[in-house]
Motif scaffolding. Structure first.
Motif, short mmCIF file in Angstrom:
data_model
loop_
_atom_site.label_atom_id
_atom_site.label_comp_id
_atom_site.label_asym_id
_atom_site.label_seq_id
_atom_site.Cartn_x
_atom_site.Cartn_y
_atom_site.Cartn_z
N THR A 164 119.89 -13.35 -18.80
CA THR A 164 119.71 -12.73 -17.49
C THR A 164 119.15 -13.75 -16.51
OG1 THR A 164 117.50 -11.95 -18.07
CG2 THR A 164 119.35 -10.44 -18.45
N TRP B 194 120.43 -10.18 -12.48
CA TRP B 194 121.79 -10.07 -12.99
C TRP B 194 121.85 -10.49 -14.45
CZ3 TRP B 194 119.91 -13.65 -9.61
CH2 TRP B 194 119.87 -14.98 -10.03
N THR B 195 123.01 -10.28 -15.03
CA THR B 195 123.34 -10.78 -16.36
C THR B 195 124.44 -11.82 -16.20
OG1 THR B 195 122.79 -8.65 -17.37
CG2 THR B 195 124.17 -10.14 -18.66
N TRP B 196 124.23 -13.00 -16.80
CA TRP B 196 125.19 -14.09 -16.68
C TRP B 196 126.44 -13.83 -17.52
CZ3 TRP B 196 124.68 -17.77 -13.18
CH2 TRP B 196 123.41 -18.18 -12.75
N THR B 197 127.58 -14.32 -17.04
CA THR B 197 128.80 -14.46 -17.82
C THR B 197 129.22 -15.93 -17.67
OG1 THR B 197 130.33 -13.95 -16.02
CG2 THR B 197 129.49 -12.09 -17.31
N LYS C 13 127.30 -10.20 -13.89
CA LYS C 13 127.59 -8.77 -13.89
C LYS C 13 126.26 -8.02 -13.82
CE LYS C 13 127.62 -8.36 -18.92
NZ LYS C 13 128.38 -7.97 -20.10
N SER C 14 126.34 -6.72 -13.63
CA SER C 14 125.14 -5.89 -13.52
C SER C 14 124.16 -6.45 -12.49
CB SER C 14 124.46 -5.75 -14.88
OG SER C 14 125.34 -5.23 -15.84
N THR D 281 129.20 -15.31 -1.80
CA THR D 281 129.59 -13.94 -2.09
C THR D 281 129.53 -13.14 -0.79
OG1 THR D 281 127.33 -13.24 -2.63
CG2 THR D 281 128.68 -14.11 -4.45
N ASN E 177 124.71 -2.60 -9.75
CA ASN E 177 125.90 -2.68 -10.58
C ASN E 177 127.05 -3.44 -9.91
OD1 ASN E 177 126.92 -2.27 -13.15
ND2 ASN E 177 128.06 -0.46 -12.51
N TRP F 109 129.24 -7.13 -9.31
CA TRP F 109 129.67 -8.21 -10.18
C TRP F 109 130.28 -9.32 -9.34
CZ3 TRP F 109 134.81 -9.55 -10.14
CH2 TRP F 109 135.70 -8.62 -9.60
N TYR F 110 130.32 -10.52 -9.91
CA TYR F 110 130.91 -11.67 -9.25
C TYR F 110 131.58 -12.55 -10.30
CZ TYR F 110 131.36 -16.24 -7.06
OH TYR F 110 131.86 -17.44 -6.59
N SER F 111 132.83 -12.95 -10.04
CA SER F 111 133.53 -13.89 -10.89
C SER F 111 134.03 -15.05 -10.03
CB SER F 111 134.72 -13.23 -11.59
OG SER F 111 135.40 -14.19 -12.36
#
Length: 144
Positions: free
Chosen positions: A34, A50-53, A58-59, A90, A107, A109-111
């Motif tokens: 996170t 947030w939570t990393w991807t 996400k989140s 963003t 909730n 998200w970003y990619s």
């Protein structure tokens, strides 16, 4: 003697692998990494977690507070380091409700579409001329 050491090393290595597998079986998989950051100035305060991807986040929960009674709206967003000197932004999240109010989002998200190495939170005041902005420090993605 050499065979004796080799056999013992194999036994130790096998025991370590079995112990590691047992630990994973009982504890489950590691939790996702996170991140969190804040940005602030005399007129505005913003935060996000947030939570990393691998390629983003996400989140995402974000908030921005208007801390000055000057009639200027405030907003929050991320700057994302996309590599090779490219910084992406963003979408802006606006608070136009006035002095002392906080607007929140959850909730999200970003990619980035590529491996994302770091981000920072940016909070701004929509004032005359160039907007006045404050940035958090860079937050590094342990997933990348």
């Amino acid at each position: 003697m050499k065979r004796f050491l080799s056999r013992n090393l194999r036994r130790v290595a096998t025991a370590a692998v079995v112990a590691s597998a047992a630990t994973l079986a009982f504890t489950g998989t590691a939790s996702a990494a996170t991140g969190a950051a804040t940005g602030s100035g005399n007129e505005v305060y913003g935060s996000a977690n947030w939570t990393w991807t691998l390629s983003g986040m996400k989140s995402i929960n974000m908030a921005v507070r208007d801390t000055k009674c000057d009639g200027n709206p405030v907003y929050v967003h991320f700057e994302a380091d996309l590599g090779m000197g490219t910084i992406g932004q963003t979408p802006y999240r606006w608070n136009q409700s006035g002095c002392g109010t906080t607007t929140t989002w959850s909730n999200l998200w970003y990619s980035s579409g590529t491996k994302l190495s770091r981000v920072r939170v940016v909070v701004c005041v929509d004032d005359a001329g160039w907007d006045t902005c404050y940035r958090s420090g860079w937050q590094y993605n342990p997933e990348a």
